[in-house]
Design a protein around this motif. Structure first.
Motif, mmCIF file in Angstrom:
data_model
loop_
_atom_site.group_PDB
_atom_site.id
_atom_site.type_symbol
_atom_site.label_atom_id
_atom_site.label_comp_id
_atom_site.label_asym_id
_atom_site.label_seq_id
_atom_site.Cartn_x
_atom_site.Cartn_y
_atom_site.Cartn_z
ATOM 1 N N GLU A 1 4.895 -2.797 2.331
ATOM 2 C CA GLU A 1 4.369 -4.071 2.219
ATOM 3 C C GLU A 1 3.288 -4.195 3.213
ATOM 4 O O GLU A 1 3.299 -3.685 4.330
ATOM 5 C CB GLU A 1 5.368 -5.040 2.640
ATOM 6 N N ASN A 2 2.290 -5.088 2.993
ATOM 7 C CA ASN A 2 1.297 -5.254 3.758
ATOM 8 C C ASN A 2 1.641 -6.239 4.947
ATOM 9 O O ASN A 2 2.342 -7.155 4.792
ATOM 10 C CB ASN A 2 0.008 -6.189 3.077
ATOM 11 N N ASP A 3 1.493 -5.688 6.069
ATOM 12 C CA ASP A 3 1.857 -6.425 7.234
ATOM 13 C C ASP A 3 1.229 -5.938 8.753
ATOM 14 O O ASP A 3 0.500 -5.057 8.639
ATOM 15 C CB ASP A 3 3.532 -6.419 7.363
ATOM 16 N N SER A 4 1.840 -6.405 9.595
ATOM 17 C CA SER A 4 1.351 -5.664 10.919
ATOM 18 C C SER A 4 2.451 -4.694 11.468
ATOM 19 O O SER A 4 3.542 -4.772 11.432
ATOM 20 C CB SER A 4 1.065 -6.648 12.041
ATOM 21 N N TYR A 5 1.971 -3.605 11.848
ATOM 22 C CA TYR A 5 2.683 -2.332 12.369
ATOM 23 C C TYR A 5 2.241 -1.661 13.483
ATOM 24 O O TYR A 5 1.097 -1.657 13.925
ATOM 25 C CB TYR A 5 2.894 -1.480 11.125
ATOM 26 N N PHE B 1 0.824 -1.377 -0.139
ATOM 27 C CA PHE B 1 -0.024 0.110 0.021
ATOM 28 C C PHE B 1 0.769 1.161 0.245
ATOM 29 O O PHE B 1 2.089 1.058 0.389
ATOM 30 C CB PHE B 1 -1.100 -0.076 1.263
ATOM 31 N N THR B 2 0.493 2.354 -0.348
ATOM 32 C CA THR B 2 1.017 3.700 -0.311
ATOM 33 C C THR B 2 0.425 4.582 0.800
ATOM 34 O O THR B 2 -0.626 4.315 1.239
ATOM 35 C CB THR B 2 0.861 4.577 -1.451
ATOM 36 N N LEU B 3 1.187 4.970 1.737
ATOM 37 C CA LEU B 3 0.869 5.925 3.029
ATOM 38 C C LEU B 3 1.049 7.328 2.650
ATOM 39 O O LEU B 3 2.457 7.793 2.377
ATOM 40 C CB LEU B 3 1.577 5.277 4.127
ATOM 41 N N GLN B 4 0.394 8.280 2.755
ATOM 42 C CA GLN B 4 0.542 9.460 2.926
ATOM 43 C C GLN B 4 0.017 10.186 4.392
ATOM 44 O O GLN B 4 -1.046 9.848 4.676
ATOM 45 C CB GLN B 4 0.226 10.306 1.756
ATOM 46 N N LEU B 5 0.655 11.033 4.972
ATOM 47 C CA LEU B 5 0.394 11.559 6.218
ATOM 48 C C LEU B 5 -0.276 13.133 6.023
ATOM 49 O O LEU B 5 0.419 13.931 5.485
ATOM 50 C CB LEU B 5 1.559 11.634 7.130
ATOM 51 N N LEU B 6 -1.498 13.291 6.446
ATOM 52 C CA LEU B 6 -2.153 14.549 6.362
ATOM 53 C C LEU B 6 -2.262 15.167 7.661
ATOM 54 O O LEU B 6 -2.874 14.450 8.691
ATOM 55 C CB LEU B 6 -3.501 14.535 5.662
ATOM 56 N N ILE C 1 -2.310 -4.254 8.238
ATOM 57 C CA ILE C 1 -2.825 -3.611 7.070
ATOM 58 C C ILE C 1 -2.643 -4.648 5.714
ATOM 59 O O ILE C 1 -1.659 -5.028 5.705
ATOM 60 C CB ILE C 1 -1.860 -2.360 7.020
ATOM 61 N N SER C 2 -3.718 -4.739 5.153
ATOM 62 C CA SER C 2 -3.848 -5.399 3.922
ATOM 63 C C SER C 2 -4.671 -4.835 2.924
ATOM 64 O O SER C 2 -5.789 -5.168 2.670
ATOM 65 C CB SER C 2 -4.325 -6.939 4.166
ATOM 66 N N ALA C 3 -4.240 -3.839 2.289
ATOM 67 C CA ALA C 3 -5.054 -2.706 1.653
ATOM 68 C C ALA C 3 -4.750 -2.843 0.195
ATOM 69 O O ALA C 3 -5.772 -2.662 -0.450
ATOM 70 C CB ALA C 3 -4.537 -1.306 2.253
ATOM 71 N N ASP C 4 -3.788 -3.103 -0.333
ATOM 72 C CA ASP C 4 -3.470 -3.047 -1.795
ATOM 73 C C ASP C 4 -4.094 -1.787 -2.428
ATOM 74 O O ASP C 4 -4.411 -1.848 -3.585
ATOM 75 C CB ASP C 4 -3.933 -4.198 -2.499
ATOM 76 N N GLU C 5 -3.771 -0.460 -1.793
ATOM 77 C CA GLU C 5 -4.233 0.767 -2.425
ATOM 78 C C GLU C 5 -3.729 1.756 -1.858
ATOM 79 O O GLU C 5 -2.890 1.759 -0.502
ATOM 80 C CB GLU C 5 -5.942 0.682 -2.117
ATOM 81 N N ALA C 6 -4.172 3.119 -2.044
ATOM 82 C CA ALA C 6 -3.353 4.306 -1.561
ATOM 83 C C ALA C 6 -4.176 4.546 -0.374
ATOM 84 O O ALA C 6 -5.476 4.686 -0.194
ATOM 85 C CB ALA C 6 -3.801 5.268 -2.546
ATOM 86 N N LEU C 7 -3.318 4.747 0.880
ATOM 87 C CA LEU C 7 -4.068 5.172 2.033
ATOM 88 C C LEU C 7 -3.625 6.359 2.397
ATOM 89 O O LEU C 7 -2.428 6.944 2.146
ATOM 90 C CB LEU C 7 -3.579 4.093 3.128
ATOM 91 N N VAL C 8 -4.495 7.131 3.154
ATOM 92 C CA VAL C 8 -4.144 8.549 3.734
ATOM 93 C C VAL C 8 -4.455 8.336 5.409
ATOM 94 O O VAL C 8 -5.326 8.080 5.635
ATOM 95 C CB VAL C 8 -4.833 9.664 3.254
ATOM 96 N N PHE C 9 -3.358 8.659 6.061
ATOM 97 C CA PHE C 9 -3.434 8.823 7.460
ATOM 98 C C PHE C 9 -3.616 10.140 7.792
ATOM 99 O O PHE C 9 -2.809 10.956 7.661
ATOM 100 C CB PHE C 9 -2.052 8.087 8.058
#
Length: 461
Positions: free
Chosen positions: A182-186, A136-141, A207-215
């Motif tokens: 990578e999808n995993d536990s964090y 997944f991709t992670l971006q922090l807002l 996290i098992s998302a396979d998509e763009a996530l925004v935190f």
């Protein structure tokens, strides 16, 4: 080993109508499978706003409460008119924001409404709708407050902070670069920018998302050590909220039993004992600040004698609770736990009614209906009512920022009986309210309504 891949962002600021819309986009990966279908989703990140409905081309789609999202709605790429609305007293949708938006192919436009609702602050975050392979991709807002800048650290599984890696950073009103993970536990940690002391820690999240996530990092109005909450936004129909693992809880008490005029309340966990100051009946004690856990609750008379012993009360992370002691006509003193909403809501307010009425004119009462009316409106015309509220229980409703007339109605074999009526119950202060209906031998109706205002107390932070 987790691989990090930074994709460059292109922020563009434009003014659209009366709303400042900040558009932030992440570069998507190259693909031969492009389509002419995109999507739109709304996130309600305001500090005091109502539940919001997303309307596209005059069609109301779905709604989002504070800290949550609407459904992700798909559209053919084109320009569309949209509105963000709330529901008024008549059940009609009223505009908060209206504007135009371009929905692009293979792109989700995430509309973020944040800050004070009166300022109508918004962002449009454009996210790629690619399918990622086990990552997944992670971006922090960061939509907390002016001057706050945070670093986000991540440790695999339940790793401690010393094992965490710095993955991204965001100043107020900015979106970080996209990081591929990578999808995993964090476990996630926050620090003030440039600092190496953790101020916030999540529970372990898989996290098992396979998509763009925004935190999304927003203000918290729960019992939180640094008043921060993290919401994870995906393409699903709800946000996933990460709580501060180190956050505590709090409880205050209300004694509705008038025969006990001066009581103390005690919370015990193993060798820990926490006690309130003595409090009169029908008043609220100050808070006891506690760790999230299960406690044994006791109520003591003014000489220290036990009136109630070892009642169980469980407090969750970031939870604020009102413990209401009442007299069950069959079983004697009982404890009812009522969760408090401390958000400084200014457009609509959460109203929780506590029904402690168990008899009328010598007859048993098992449930009541409650009505809230405006300007002499008959109860048959109001949209705001709570039906069938059982005795010794609660039920909640959202009401607008106004004063209402309150009716408690008993239905007896088809006949409606007004057992208590009260005018000018005012809900115009920011926050939310708990209303306790109980017997009162001093009032003309034989009952009284006690309002308790719940809102986060001002701090110097």
């Amino acid at each position: 080993m987790t691989q990090f891949n930074n994709n460059k962002l292109t922020p563009i600021f434009t003014a659209l109508g009366s709303v400042a819309l900040l558009t932030l986009g992440a570069c998507s990966s190259d693909s031969d499978d492009s389509s002419d279908t995109g999507a739109i989703q709304l996130y309600n990140g305001t500090i005091n706003g109502p539940t919001m409905t997303l309307t596209i081309e005059d069609v109301a789609r779905t709604s989002a409460e504070l800290g949550n999202v609407t459904t992700t709605h798909s559209y053919t790429s084109d320009d569309y008119s949209y509105a963000i609305q709330y529901t008024n007293d008549q059940g009609n949708l009223v505009d908060l924001v209206t504007d135009e938006i371009e929905i692009k192919g293979d792109t989700k436009s995430l509309l973020v409404m944040y800050g004070d609702i009166a300022e109508q602050l918004m962002m449009n975050i454009e996210l790629p709708m690619d399918d990622f392979d086990d990552e997944f991709t992670l971006q922090l807002l960061n939509i907390t407050q002016e001057g706050r800048h945070f670093d986000l650290y991540m440790a695999e599984d339940d790793g401690v902070f010393d094992q965490a890696e710095l993955i991204t950073s965001a100043a107020f009103e900015t979106l970080s670069e996209a990081v591929t993970i990578e999808n995993d536990s964090y476990t996630f940690y926050l620090t003030e920018a440039g600092d190496t002391t953790s101020i916030w820690q999540s529970d372990v999240v898989n996290i098992s998302a396979d998509e763009a996530l925004v935190f999304v990092l927003r203000p918290s109005y729960d019992n939180n050590s640094d008043f921060l909450t993290m919401d994870i936004i995906s393409n699903s129909n709800s946000a996933y909220t990460l709580k501060n693992q180190d956050a505590g809880a709090q409880v205050q008490f209300y004694n509705s039993m008038d025969e006990y005029t001066n009581t103390t309340f005690r919370a015990t966990k193993n060798n820990e004992v926490h006690s309130t100051e003595p409090a009169l009946a029908d008043t609220v004690t100050p808070y006891l600040e506690l760790s999230a856990n299960s406690y044994s609750i006791s109520m003591l008379d003014e000489s220290g004698g036990s009136l109630v012993d070892n009642y169980l009360l469980t407090l969750e992370q970031e939870q604020s609770v009102l413990g209401v002691f009442y007299n069950d006509e069959q079983y004697g003193p009982r404890l009812l736990s009522v969760t408090q909403n401390l958000v400084p809501s200014s457009v609509t307010h959460a109203i929780t009614v506590v029904n402690l009425v168990d008899q009328y004119a010598g007859l048993p009462v098992t449930k009541l209906d409650f009505y809230f009316t405006l300007d002499g409106q008959p109860i048959s015309q109001t949209e705001h009512h709570l039906d069938g509220v059982s005795r010794y229980s609660t039920k909640s409703i959202n009401l607008l920022d106004k004063a209402y007339e309150f009716y408690a109605i008993l239905e007896d074999n088809g006949q409606q009986i007004v057992i208590h009526q009260e005018g000018d119950v005012d809900f115009t202060d920011d926050g939310n309210y708990i209303l306790i209906l109980e017997r009162d031998t001093q009032s003309s109706s034989g009952y009284k309504l006690t309002p308790i205002h719940t809102v986060l107390e001002e701090t110097d932070e």
